[in-house]
Design a protein around this motif. Structure first.
Motif, PDB file in Angstrom:
ATOM      1  N   ASP A 156      38.196  24.541  49.561  1.00 45.80           N
ATOM      2  CA  ASP A 156      37.109  25.370  49.038  1.00 45.80           C
ATOM      3  C   ASP A 156      36.429  24.693  47.856  1.00 45.80           C
ATOM      4  O   ASP A 156      35.223  24.817  47.673  1.00 45.80           O
ATOM      5  N   ARG A 213      28.047  23.974  40.298  1.00 45.76           N
ATOM      6  CA  ARG A 213      27.876  25.430  40.250  1.00 45.76           C
ATOM      7  C   ARG A 213      29.206  26.172  40.107  1.00 45.76           C
ATOM      8  O   ARG A 213      29.257  27.385  40.241  1.00 45.76           O
ATOM      9  N   SER A 214      30.282  25.429  39.853  1.00 45.67           N
ATOM     10  CA  SER A 214      31.599  26.034  39.645  1.00 45.67           C
ATOM     11  C   SER A 214      32.221  25.460  38.380  1.00 45.67           C
ATOM     12  O   SER A 214      32.156  24.245  38.139  1.00 45.67           O
ATOM     13  N   ASP A 270      32.622  21.728  47.213  1.00 46.48           N
ATOM     14  CA  ASP A 270      32.116  22.224  45.936  1.00 46.48           C
ATOM     15  C   ASP A 270      32.954  21.641  44.799  1.00 46.48           C
ATOM     16  O   ASP A 270      34.167  21.838  44.758  1.00 46.48           O
ATOM     17  N   LYS A 330      23.965  32.204  41.662  1.00 45.79           N
ATOM     18  CA  LYS A 330      25.258  32.572  41.101  1.00 45.79           C
ATOM     19  C   LYS A 330      26.098  31.330  40.820  1.00 45.79           C
ATOM     20  O   LYS A 330      26.008  30.320  41.507  1.00 45.79           O
ATOM     21  N   ARG A 367      30.187  30.097  40.020  1.00 46.71           N
ATOM     22  CA  ARG A 367      31.587  30.511  40.088  1.00 46.71           C
ATOM     23  C   ARG A 367      32.253  30.076  38.784  1.00 46.71           C
ATOM     24  O   ARG A 367      32.211  28.906  38.417  1.00 46.71           O
ATOM     25  N   MET A 391      34.304  21.548  40.919  1.00 40.29           N
ATOM     26  CA  MET A 391      34.475  22.493  39.814  1.00 40.29           C
ATOM     27  C   MET A 391      34.719  21.717  38.528  1.00 40.29           C
ATOM     28  O   MET A 391      35.650  20.902  38.463  1.00 40.29           O
ATOM     29  N   ASN A 399      34.932  35.282  37.646  1.00 36.63           N
ATOM     30  CA  ASN A 399      35.081  35.832  38.995  1.00 36.63           C
ATOM     31  C   ASN A 399      36.190  35.175  39.800  1.00 36.63           C
ATOM     32  O   ASN A 399      36.259  35.324  41.025  1.00 36.63           O
ATOM     33  N   LEU A 400      37.066  34.451  39.129  1.00 38.85           N
ATOM     34  CA  LEU A 400      38.209  33.801  39.781  1.00 38.85           C
ATOM     35  C   LEU A 400      39.202  33.424  38.701  1.00 38.85           C
ATOM     36  O   LEU A 400      38.816  33.162  37.549  1.00 38.85           O
ATOM     37  N   HIS A 443      27.252  31.720  31.597  1.00 45.51           N
ATOM     38  CA  HIS A 443      26.291  32.639  32.220  1.00 45.51           C
ATOM     39  C   HIS A 443      24.959  32.610  31.469  1.00 45.51           C
ATOM     40  O   HIS A 443      23.886  32.623  32.102  1.00 45.51           O
ATOM     41  N   PHE A 470      39.299  40.272  40.358  1.00 41.78           N
ATOM     42  CA  PHE A 470      38.938  39.025  41.017  1.00 41.78           C
ATOM     43  C   PHE A 470      40.168  38.334  41.617  1.00 41.78           C
ATOM     44  O   PHE A 470      41.307  38.620  41.242  1.00 41.78           O
ATOM     45  N   ALA A 528      35.851  30.228  36.959  1.00 41.84           N
ATOM     46  CA  ALA A 528      37.284  30.509  37.013  1.00 41.84           C
ATOM     47  C   ALA A 528      37.868  30.455  35.605  1.00 41.84           C
ATOM     48  O   ALA A 528      37.295  29.838  34.697  1.00 41.84           O
TER      49      ALA A 528
END
Length: 348
Positions: free
Chosen positions: A45, A103-104, A75, A166, A168, A77, A200-201, A137, A227, A170
């Protein structure tokens, strides 16, 4: 557990992900691209990349993230910490990652730099991972305040959509408690604060027994944490690595695993012991309802792919799955690196 009862043959896809760290030499960089290619072919993932305190690996971390973006469909991170950065500096770094296509993020409070005591000032403007989550954010919102879409049938016309792309984000979770927390309830409260900030993780600190994770999840859900919380698994393939992990994490020594590693005289035998333990742990976690597996890879692919295969999480349909497993078996004699410790070191 037989092949007919593995998670794979029951038809449930088990999401998985990996953590890597930036290379410290040209030779290590070349080896890492090969490892990334092999890990990416398994279909994770995401692949996370650690980031040194005070920006010590800023350029190399970004290089690895860019390679994942450009050369794979996975993806990437980016790790971020609060250590030693002003809000302006952290904002610039976040924007740099976003501009590169990341984006993570994994937002961490971070540990004091070497030689600095916990009581000394070392964090900078951001005092917690929750504040860092909020900043990510905010930077994303300022960077892309809105987006335009084409209106069909009206040449040149554009519609403005206010919903933003959005990200992600973590955060860390600690099944056996953070070393600085006063109680298990404080750990849960901290996780709730991260959730309220927009995380959100979550990814856990490593642990050695499935019930440590499962009981923690039960407490977190009862308290209102919603989450997904991924269990972090690190295959321990030598007594020295286990010793170093325990020093950094503060975890209790897993007696059975420790004894097995100490009495086994060969590196290959120790590696097999570590893989077997990690496979058993992963199976218990999956059976207990874990939403996926996050594996600390130590910049090696053979061991973590063998763990995924052993617990039935490596997709049999993957075009490279068979090749990866055979490669893991062929290179089982190769010792893994013990030089990096970020997975068990970074704080909440």
């Amino acid at each position: 557990m037989t092949e007919t009862t593995t998670t794979r043959t029951r038809g449930r896809r088990i999401p998985f992900s990996f953590e890597l760290y930036p290379p410290k030499s040209e030779a290590a960089s070349t080896a890492l691209t090969h490892t990334i290619d092999r890990l990416a072919a398994a279909g994770p993932d995401f692949i996370s990349v650690t980031y040194g305190a005070n920006g010590s690996s800023r350029t190399s971390s970004l290089d690895v993230l860019r390679y994942i973006l450009d050369a794979t469909g996975v993806d990437p991170m980016a790790h971020l910490t609060c250590v030693g950065s002003s809000a302006a500096e952290a904002s610039r770094l976040i924007r740099e990652f976003l501009d590169a296509g990341v984006r993570s993020f994994l937002a961490l409070r971070g540990d004091p730099p070497q030689g600095v005591d916990e009581g000394e000032t070392f964090l900078g403007d951001l005092g917690s991972a929750a504040e860092l989550v909020q900043l990510i954010h905010r930077v994303q919102a300022e960077r892309v305040p809105y987006r335009e879409t084409v209106i069909p049938g009206l040449p040149g016309a554009r519609a403005v959509k206010t919903e933003r792309e959005k990200v992600r984000i973590a955060v860390a979770a600690f099944p056996n408690g953070h070393p600085r927390s006063r109680s298990t309830s404080q750990d849960i409260d901290t996780l709730l604060a991260k959730q309220a900030a927009g995380a959100n993780l979550a990814i856990t600190q490593l642990f050695f027994h499935a019930d440590h994770y499962l009981s923690f999840i039960h407490r977190a859900r009862e308290a209102g944490v919603e989450f997904p919380i991924l269990p972090g698994i690190m295959p321990v393939t030598s007594p020295n690595r286990l010793r170093r992990i325990l020093e950094l994490s503060g975890e209790e020594e897993p007696a059975d695993l420790s004894i097995q590693l100490q009495v086994e005289p060969t590196e290959q035998g120790q590696r097999e012991i570590g893989i077997t333990h990690a496979v058993g742990l992963a199976r218990e976690l999956i059976a207990g309802g874990a939403p996926g597996l996050h594996l600390y890879a130590f910049n090696q692919h053979e061991t973590v792919l063998a763990v995924l295969e052993g617990c039935g999480a490596l997709p049999a349909s993957s075009p490279h799955a068979a090749t990866q497993i055979k490669a893991a078996q062929r290179t089982a004699h190769r010792p893994t690196s013990t030089g990096h410790t970020h997975p068990v070191k970074e704080s909440a």
